[in-house]
Design an enzyme around this catalytic site. Structure first.
Site, PDB file in Angstrom:
ATOM      1  N   ARG A 163       8.642 -26.038  45.728  1.00 38.63           N
ATOM      2  CA  ARG A 163       7.371 -26.138  46.476  1.00 38.63           C
ATOM      3  C   ARG A 163       7.509 -25.710  47.945  1.00 38.63           C
ATOM      4  O   ARG A 163       6.856 -26.277  48.826  1.00 38.63           O
ATOM      5  CB  ARG A 163       6.787 -27.568  46.430  1.00 38.63           C
ATOM      6  CG  ARG A 163       6.514 -28.104  45.056  1.00 38.63           C
ATOM      7  CD  ARG A 163       5.450 -27.332  44.283  1.00 38.63           C
ATOM      8  NE  ARG A 163       5.349 -27.899  42.966  1.00 38.63           N
ATOM      9  CZ  ARG A 163       6.059 -27.448  41.908  1.00 38.63           C
ATOM     10  NH1 ARG A 163       6.851 -26.383  42.024  1.00 38.63           N
ATOM     11  NH2 ARG A 163       5.934 -28.014  40.737  1.00 38.63           N
ATOM     12  N   SER A 211      -0.517 -33.530  43.253  1.00 41.01           N
ATOM     13  CA  SER A 211       0.565 -34.402  43.726  1.00 41.01           C
ATOM     14  C   SER A 211       0.615 -34.394  45.246  1.00 41.01           C
ATOM     15  O   SER A 211       0.731 -33.333  45.860  1.00 41.01           O
ATOM     16  CB  SER A 211       1.908 -33.918  43.195  1.00 41.01           C
ATOM     17  OG  SER A 211       1.932 -34.052  41.801  1.00 41.01           O
ATOM     18  N   GLU A 281       3.858 -32.928  49.773  1.00 44.47           N
ATOM     19  CA  GLU A 281       3.711 -31.567  49.223  1.00 44.47           C
ATOM     20  C   GLU A 281       2.430 -30.971  49.822  1.00 44.47           C
ATOM     21  O   GLU A 281       2.369 -29.809  50.184  1.00 44.47           O
ATOM     22  CB  GLU A 281       3.594 -31.666  47.686  1.00 44.47           C
ATOM     23  CG  GLU A 281       3.362 -30.332  47.018  1.00 44.47           C
ATOM     24  CD  GLU A 281       3.434 -30.420  45.491  1.00 44.47           C
ATOM     25  OE1 GLU A 281       4.220 -31.223  44.963  1.00 44.47           O
ATOM     26  OE2 GLU A 281       2.681 -29.678  44.858  1.00 44.47           O
TER      27      GLU A 281
HETATM   28  C1  FAD Z   1      -5.729 -31.533  39.903  1.00 42.73           C
HETATM   29  C2  FAD Z   1      -4.632 -30.739  40.576  1.00 42.73           C
HETATM   30  C3  FAD Z   1      -3.492 -30.405  39.858  1.00 42.73           C
HETATM   31  C4  FAD Z   1      -2.451 -29.672  40.462  1.00 42.73           C
HETATM   32  N1  FAD Z   1      -1.353 -29.354  39.735  1.00 42.73           N
HETATM   33  C5  FAD Z   1      -0.359 -28.631  40.294  1.00 42.73           C
HETATM   34  C6  FAD Z   1       0.811 -28.270  39.541  1.00 42.73           C
HETATM   35  O1  FAD Z   1       0.946 -28.571  38.363  1.00 42.73           O
HETATM   36  N2  FAD Z   1       1.781 -27.574  40.169  1.00 42.73           N
HETATM   37  C7  FAD Z   1       1.680 -27.195  41.473  1.00 42.73           C
HETATM   38  O2  FAD Z   1       2.604 -26.549  41.980  1.00 42.73           O
HETATM   39  N3  FAD Z   1       0.595 -27.530  42.208  1.00 42.73           N
HETATM   40  C8  FAD Z   1      -0.421 -28.222  41.659  1.00 42.73           C
HETATM   41  N4  FAD Z   1      -1.525 -28.553  42.410  1.00 42.73           N
HETATM   42  C9  FAD Z   1      -1.574 -28.198  43.848  1.00 42.73           C
HETATM   43  C10 FAD Z   1      -2.208 -26.822  44.175  1.00 42.73           C
HETATM   44  O3  FAD Z   1      -3.161 -26.432  43.194  1.00 42.73           O
HETATM   45  C11 FAD Z   1      -1.140 -25.734  44.330  1.00 42.73           C
HETATM   46  O4  FAD Z   1      -0.253 -26.023  45.386  1.00 42.73           O
HETATM   47  C12 FAD Z   1      -1.771 -24.354  44.592  1.00 42.73           C
HETATM   48  O5  FAD Z   1      -0.771 -23.373  44.550  1.00 42.73           O
HETATM   49  C13 FAD Z   1      -2.491 -24.268  45.945  1.00 42.73           C
HETATM   50  O6  FAD Z   1      -3.291 -23.105  45.930  1.00 42.73           O
HETATM   51  P1  FAD Z   1      -4.610 -23.007  46.831  1.00 42.73           P
HETATM   52  O7  FAD Z   1      -5.167 -21.643  46.651  1.00 42.73           O
HETATM   53  O8  FAD Z   1      -5.518 -24.112  46.556  1.00 42.73           O
HETATM   54  O9  FAD Z   1      -3.952 -23.145  48.270  1.00 42.73           O
HETATM   55  P2  FAD Z   1      -4.608 -23.849  49.549  1.00 42.73           P
HETATM   56  O10 FAD Z   1      -4.659 -25.314  49.339  1.00 42.73           O
HETATM   57  O11 FAD Z   1      -5.873 -23.169  49.929  1.00 42.73           O
HETATM   58  O12 FAD Z   1      -3.484 -23.513  50.629  1.00 42.73           O
HETATM   59  C14 FAD Z   1      -2.182 -24.055  50.493  1.00 42.73           C
HETATM   60  C15 FAD Z   1      -1.292 -23.386  51.551  1.00 42.73           C
HETATM   61  O13 FAD Z   1      -1.167 -22.001  51.227  1.00 42.73           O
HETATM   62  C16 FAD Z   1      -1.596 -21.194  52.335  1.00 42.73           C
HETATM   63  N5  FAD Z   1      -2.172 -19.966  51.761  1.00 42.73           N
HETATM   64  C17 FAD Z   1      -3.174 -19.886  50.838  1.00 42.73           C
HETATM   65  N6  FAD Z   1      -3.382 -18.589  50.529  1.00 42.73           N
HETATM   66  C18 FAD Z   1      -2.504 -17.859  51.271  1.00 42.73           C
HETATM   67  C19 FAD Z   1      -2.222 -16.468  51.391  1.00 42.73           C
HETATM   68  N7  FAD Z   1      -2.895 -15.535  50.706  1.00 42.73           N
HETATM   69  N8  FAD Z   1      -1.222 -16.066  52.235  1.00 42.73           N
HETATM   70  C20 FAD Z   1      -0.521 -16.984  52.962  1.00 42.73           C
HETATM   71  N9  FAD Z   1      -0.764 -18.305  52.914  1.00 42.73           N
HETATM   72  C21 FAD Z   1      -1.740 -18.732  52.062  1.00 42.73           C
HETATM   73  C22 FAD Z   1      -2.561 -22.059  53.114  1.00 42.73           C
HETATM   74  O14 FAD Z   1      -2.646 -21.638  54.459  1.00 42.73           O
HETATM   75  C23 FAD Z   1      -1.909 -23.427  52.966  1.00 42.73           C
HETATM   76  O15 FAD Z   1      -0.855 -23.564  53.884  1.00 42.73           O
HETATM   77  C24 FAD Z   1      -2.580 -29.264  41.817  1.00 42.73           C
HETATM   78  C25 FAD Z   1      -3.749 -29.602  42.536  1.00 42.73           C
HETATM   79  C26 FAD Z   1      -4.769 -30.316  41.923  1.00 42.73           C
HETATM   80  C27 FAD Z   1      -6.016 -30.629  42.702  1.00 42.73           C
END
Ligand code: FAD
Length: 287
Positions: A163, A211, A281
């Site tokens: 992560r 998480s 995380e």
């Molecule tokens: C119900 C639920 C279940 C989940 N299950 C999992 C799981 O099984 N495994 C897991 O790993 N995670 C899980 N997550 C967490 C999350 O979905 C992941 O971490 C996901 O990868 C985040 O993506 P996002 O587009 O929402 O990022 P955001 O929340 O929008 O951003 C996260 C970070 O990434 C940065 N970022 C976003 N896009 C870019 C880009 N293009 N370039 C540079 N930086 C960028 C942002 O600035 C921020 O720092 C879960 C979340 C929820 C709500």
């Protein structure tokens, strides 16, 4: 500067899965990569925060100064690149990629199906589940720098671990090329089985951020929080999920301050009971 797709004082609670967070001074949705490049080249001096689907961030109640760039609805194509290989743009969702891979017989990508984030978020977080992580399959990435110049980089230029990904210079992801082993395929029913397993153990119908804490190996954060007796513990409008103790639920009306206070409370109790430091995380941003 000519900005068409932008909003002023946009509440970020509308763009995060926890449904909390104050306003962004400027909220910009690029139409395409040229638009993004032009915007960054003219944006000298303003701070930039990137948001994908907002499923791994806690935006504080005071919001974010400067510009927030959102790719939730743009730069989101997925195309075949070669056999077992595809190019995914960062605004595509992990679910889009899992379905694309199922259709095109790129099996292991099924692990993306339960992750509600964007490909950009998955690359930044090295998102993973069911034994796989995003960067296992990345062949190259297309990134954009602070002045809007696009670069093509090899995974060797990044340091990635559980992560966490360290970048070689300040950048944002635009797309990635992924290759999957040809030997494995996944069926729609396997995708459904993965989804069903999550539904059994995680509060997927509630407003959460997944998480909250990284697992402090060999322990699981959820086990420690549950053993500390914190399931159901409440501060303001949020509580520790009774279904999975590593999830914090916005029960309606929670503020970011409530959630941050609950995070700190959990860290203090787990430290006192088990002498374990829980690291978030979830990324806490804004003011
Ligand atoms: C119900 C639920 C279940 C989940 N299950 C999992 C799981 O099984 N495994 C897991 O790993 N995670 C899980 N997550 C967490 C999350 O979905 C992941 O971490 C996901 O990868 C985040 O993506 P996002 O587009 O929402 O990022 P955001 O929340 O929008 O951003 C996260 C970070 O990434 C940065 N970022 C976003 N896009 C870019 C880009 N293009 N370039 C540079 N930086 C960028 C942002 O600035 C921020 O720092 C879960 C979340 C929820 C709500």
């Amino acid at each position: 500067m000519k900005l068409i797709n932008f909003l002023r004082n946009e509440s970020l609670s509308r763009h995060t899965s926890w449904k909390v967070g104050g306003p962004a001074d400027v909220f910009f949705i690029p139409d395409n990569r040229q638009d993004l490049s032009q915007f960054l080249s003219q944006n000298k001096g303003n701070s930039v925060t990137w948001l994908g689907n907002g499923t791994n961030v806690l935006v504080r109640d005071g919001g974010i100064r400067g510009v927030v760039i959102s790719t939730k609805k743009s730069i989101n194509k997925i195309t075949m690149a070669a056999e077992n290989s595809c190019r995914a743009e960062v605004g595509a969702s992990c679910m889009d990629l899992a379905l694309f891979a199922e259709k095109n017989e790129m099996g292991p990508a099924a692990f993306f199906s339960g992750i509600p984030g964007s490909i950009g978020g998955a690359l930044t977080m090295n998102a993973g589940s069911f034994g796989h992580e995003t960067w296992e399959f990345v062949e190259s990435v297309e990134v954009i720098d602070e002045v809007g110049i696009i670069h093509h980089l090899d995974p060797k230029e990044f340091k990635f671990s559980y992560r966490s990904v360290e970048f070689p210079f300040p950048l944002w992801f635009v797309s990635c090329l992924m290759k999957f082993p040809e030997s494995e395929t996944t069926t729609k029913s396997e995708l459904k089985a993965m989804r069903d397993q999550r539904i059994k153990t995680q509060p997927l119908t509630e407003d959460t951020c997944g998480s909250v804490f990284k697992n402090p190996k060999p322990d699981h954060a959820g086990d420690l929080i549950e053993r500390a007796g914190l399931k159901g513990y409440k501060i303001g409008g949020c509580s520790i999920s009774t279904k999975h103790a590593n999830f914090i639920v916005n029960e309606g009306g929670a503020t970011s301050a409530d959630i941050e206070e609950l995070i700190k409370h959990v860290q203090n109790i787990v430290k006192a009971k088990f002498d374990v430091d829980l690291e978030t995380e979830v990324r806490i941003i804004g003011e």
